[in-house]
Motif scaffolding. Structure first.
Motif, PDB file in Angstrom:
ATOM      1  N   VAL A  46     -15.622   4.122   0.940  1.00 54.79           N
ATOM      2  CA  VAL A  46     -15.040   4.049  -0.402  1.00 54.79           C
ATOM      3  C   VAL A  46     -13.539   3.797  -0.274  1.00 54.79           C
ATOM      4  O   VAL A  46     -12.854   4.447   0.512  1.00 54.79           O
ATOM      5  CB  VAL A  46     -15.326   5.310  -1.263  1.00 54.79           C
ATOM      6  CG1 VAL A  46     -16.813   5.431  -1.533  1.00 54.79           C
ATOM      7  CG2 VAL A  46     -14.804   6.586  -0.624  1.00 54.79           C
ATOM      8  N   SER A  56      -2.910  -1.847   6.850  1.00 54.00           N
ATOM      9  CA  SER A  56      -3.685  -2.672   7.788  1.00 54.00           C
ATOM     10  C   SER A  56      -3.508  -4.175   7.601  1.00 54.00           C
ATOM     11  O   SER A  56      -3.884  -4.946   8.478  1.00 54.00           O
ATOM     12  CB  SER A  56      -5.166  -2.282   7.727  1.00 54.00           C
ATOM     13  OG  SER A  56      -5.286  -0.942   8.178  1.00 54.00           O
ATOM     14  N   GLY A  61       0.479  -6.945  13.769  1.00 51.84           N
ATOM     15  CA  GLY A  61      -0.739  -7.393  14.450  1.00 51.84           C
ATOM     16  C   GLY A  61      -0.755  -7.137  15.942  1.00 51.84           C
ATOM     17  O   GLY A  61      -1.661  -7.580  16.649  1.00 51.84           O
ATOM     18  N   GLN A 236       8.749   0.275   6.110  1.00 47.64           N
ATOM     19  CA  GLN A 236       9.257  -0.819   6.956  1.00 47.64           C
ATOM     20  C   GLN A 236       9.052  -2.150   6.253  1.00 47.64           C
ATOM     21  O   GLN A 236       8.063  -2.337   5.535  1.00 47.64           O
ATOM     22  CB  GLN A 236       8.540  -0.823   8.303  1.00 47.64           C
ATOM     23  CG  GLN A 236       8.931   0.374   9.159  1.00 47.64           C
ATOM     24  CD  GLN A 236       8.710   0.155  10.641  1.00 47.64           C
ATOM     25  OE1 GLN A 236       8.013  -0.770  11.040  1.00 47.64           O
ATOM     26  NE2 GLN A 236       9.301   1.005  11.454  1.00 47.64           N
ATOM     27  N   ARG A 331      -3.426   1.807  -7.026  1.00 47.60           N
ATOM     28  CA  ARG A 331      -4.567   1.246  -6.281  1.00 47.60           C
ATOM     29  C   ARG A 331      -4.141   0.742  -4.907  1.00 47.60           C
ATOM     30  O   ARG A 331      -4.874   0.867  -3.927  1.00 47.60           O
ATOM     31  CB  ARG A 331      -5.191   0.086  -7.065  1.00 47.60           C
ATOM     32  CG  ARG A 331      -5.876   0.508  -8.345  1.00 47.60           C
ATOM     33  CD  ARG A 331      -7.168   1.220  -8.040  1.00 47.60           C
ATOM     34  NE  ARG A 331      -7.752   1.800  -9.234  1.00 47.60           N
ATOM     35  CZ  ARG A 331      -8.823   2.571  -9.214  1.00 47.60           C
ATOM     36  NH1 ARG A 331      -9.427   2.870  -8.071  1.00 47.60           N
ATOM     37  NH2 ARG A 331      -9.309   3.076 -10.319  1.00 47.60           N
TER      38      ARG A 331
END
Ligand SMILES: Cc1cc2nc3c(=O)[nH]c(=O)nc-3n(C[C@H](O)[C@H](O)[C@H](O)COP(=O)(O)OP(=O)(O)OC[C@H]3O[C@@H](n4cnc5c(N)ncnc54)[C@H](O)[C@@H]3O)c2cc1C
Length: 441
Positions: A46, A56, A61, A236, A331
């Protein structure tokens, strides 16, 4: 939201019951769900906003072992293998490649630190090369200047933050798991003190195991359960520039600025460790625990403004399970980039590699990094509430180690031998002797 991110569709229906509910659809939550689904467990993830939309998709990366703290190195090494295995097993594209990570420096003390880390890494079977001045200058020739030295870690790499979490969520759905976006978990149901369900804004899912991978929101959620989880967030900022004609290194870290080539050929620019701390009620509550961390990193961390209050993720308020919570009001945490950091990052990057100035700035964005006082995450069941597994506080390293963290969570849930020793990651450490043991990098 300025950062690019693949959109995936949610599953049609919230299940009434699952073996495991994962709260939070960042890289940690989706990899946990994926590894659980591979073991035949029914899983629902959820996510209050969109898969991958917070930290993310906002990171550089980097998937690195280089300069990792000893407590995290085994997880970093296993994660690199798991990134590759994920692509082979699922055919999903996370953009992962072992392009190597490249570091340049003119500072003898910094080069000595890297050399000491290289010696330690050797004992863990990890190869990294220290570069002499001529090797560093040759490998860094795009900068057009001489360097005292450098380091290159050939087995490290990068994955694409705009693709990775959605790719893993898609794979988890193919294995029968479900993914529910715009679906905040408000709290837990307990029976006899152990987890018996998760109350979401769309209904309750009965389950005996919950994995909380809520990133910057984890501490305030824990507070609702009377679990003390000291965490702080640092904002950041990132600059993205369009693809350039000259072939530049895929990755390059220097003390002044770091660059990363993205999957579409554009570049992410940032200043390592530089951030703003936005005062919040939670920050004041945990400030004493963070003194060693900020003392170690004070050169790059500056006081911020109202972004933390605006985010609402570090509230000390208690919320009800039958009314909208702060998670439904925000959200996607999308803090404003720090204008001064953006200007400085771009200027330094163009000074270092003038080609990066060809197309101007394409986008800027910021992210809140969730950190623990000692700079390594918590992964494990919280003894106070059997069935509640906390996986948060990834302290700026969680993207690269997401696959290993997800595997470990599945090991803990299923009782399989852990992929690496999780002892140093236990939540209980905050009750005891963790004060002052700040991760080196
Ligand atoms: C600028 C920047 C650069 C970075 N660079 C790197 C890097 O190069 N390499 C690296 O390894 N790491 C890096 N990181 C750190 C890395 O991005 C994070 O450690 C990692 O993404 C954390 O993943 P996560 O799943 O724990 O959290 P997140 O990605 O933040 O996901 C948490 C999710 O939980 C959801 N959520 C929270 N509470 C609830 C709830 N109650 N109900 C439902 N959903 C909820 C949120 O909406 C969010 O989507 C960087 C981070 C930033 C910000």
């Amino acid at each position: 939201m300025a950062q690019p991110l693949r959109l995936i569709e949610s599953s049609p229906k919230l299940p009434a019951r699952t073996d495991v509910v994962v709260i939070g659809g960042g890289i940690i939550g989706v990899f946990a769900g994926y590894h659980l689904a591979r073991r035949g467990m029914s899983v629902a993830v959820v996510e209050k906003g969109r898969i991958g939309a917070e930290q993310s998709s906002r990171n550089w990366g980097w998937c690195r072992q280089q300069n990792r703290d000893a407590r995290e190195l085994p997880m970093a090494t296993r994660s690199l293998e798991l990134w590759e295995q994920f692509a082979a097993d699922t055919g999903e594209d996370t953009g992962f490649s072992r392009c190597g990570l490249f570091y340049l420096s003119n500072d003898e003390a910094e080069l000595d630190r890297w050399a000491r880390w290289r010696d330690f890494a050797k004992t863990a079977g990890v190869t990294t090369h220290m570069l002499s001045s001529s090797e560093a200058t040759q490998r860094g020739q795009a900068t057009g200047r001489p360097w005292k030295g450098g380091a290159f870690s050939p087995t490290d790499g990068t994955a694409d933050p705009s693709k990775a979490a959605p790719a893993v969520a898609a794979a988890l759905m193919k294995l029968g798991g479900s993914v529910h976006q715009q679906c905040a978990a408000r709290g837990l149901e307990l029976e006899g003190g152990r987890v018996s369900g998760v109350v979401t804004e769309a209904g309750t899912i009965k389950t005996r195991i919950v994995v909380h991978a809520g990133g910057a929101w984890a501490s305030s959620f824990c507070r609702q359960l009377c679990i003390r989880f000291p965490a702080a967030t640092v904002r950041q900022s990132i600059v993205r520039v369009p693809p350039v004609k000259q072939r530049l290194p895929d990755t390059l870290h220097t003390a002044r600025v770091s660059i990363t080539r993205r999957g579409d050929g554009s570049y992410t620019l940032a200043i390592s460790g530089r951030g703003r701390v936005d005062p919040t009620p939670q920050l004041l509550r945990f400030a004493p625990q963070f003194v060693p961390m900020f003392a170690k990193r004070w050169r790059n961390v500056f006081p911020g403004g109202l972004e933390g209050i605006r985010g609402g993720h570090e509230t000390l308020s208690r919320w009800r399970l039958d009314a909208p919570t702060p998670m439904e009001r925000m959200r996607v945490l999308d803090p404003r980039p720090d204008a001064a950091a953006v200007r400085q990052t771009y200027r330094r990057a163009v000074e270092l590699l003038p080609a990066l100035g060809e197309g101007g700035i394409a986008d800027t964005w910021a992210g809140f990094i969730d950190s623990t006082p000692d700079g390594v995450p918590v992964i494990g069941e919280v003894p106070q509430i059997p069935g509640f597994i906390l996986a948060a506080g990834f302290s700026g390293h969680g993207f690269g180690i997401g696959p290993g963290a997800g595997h470990l969570i599945a090991d803990l849930v299923t009782g399989a031998p852990p992929i690496f020793d999780p002892a140093a990651l236990r939540h209980e450490r905050f009750g005891g002797s963790a004060w002052g043991q700040v991760a080196d990098f």
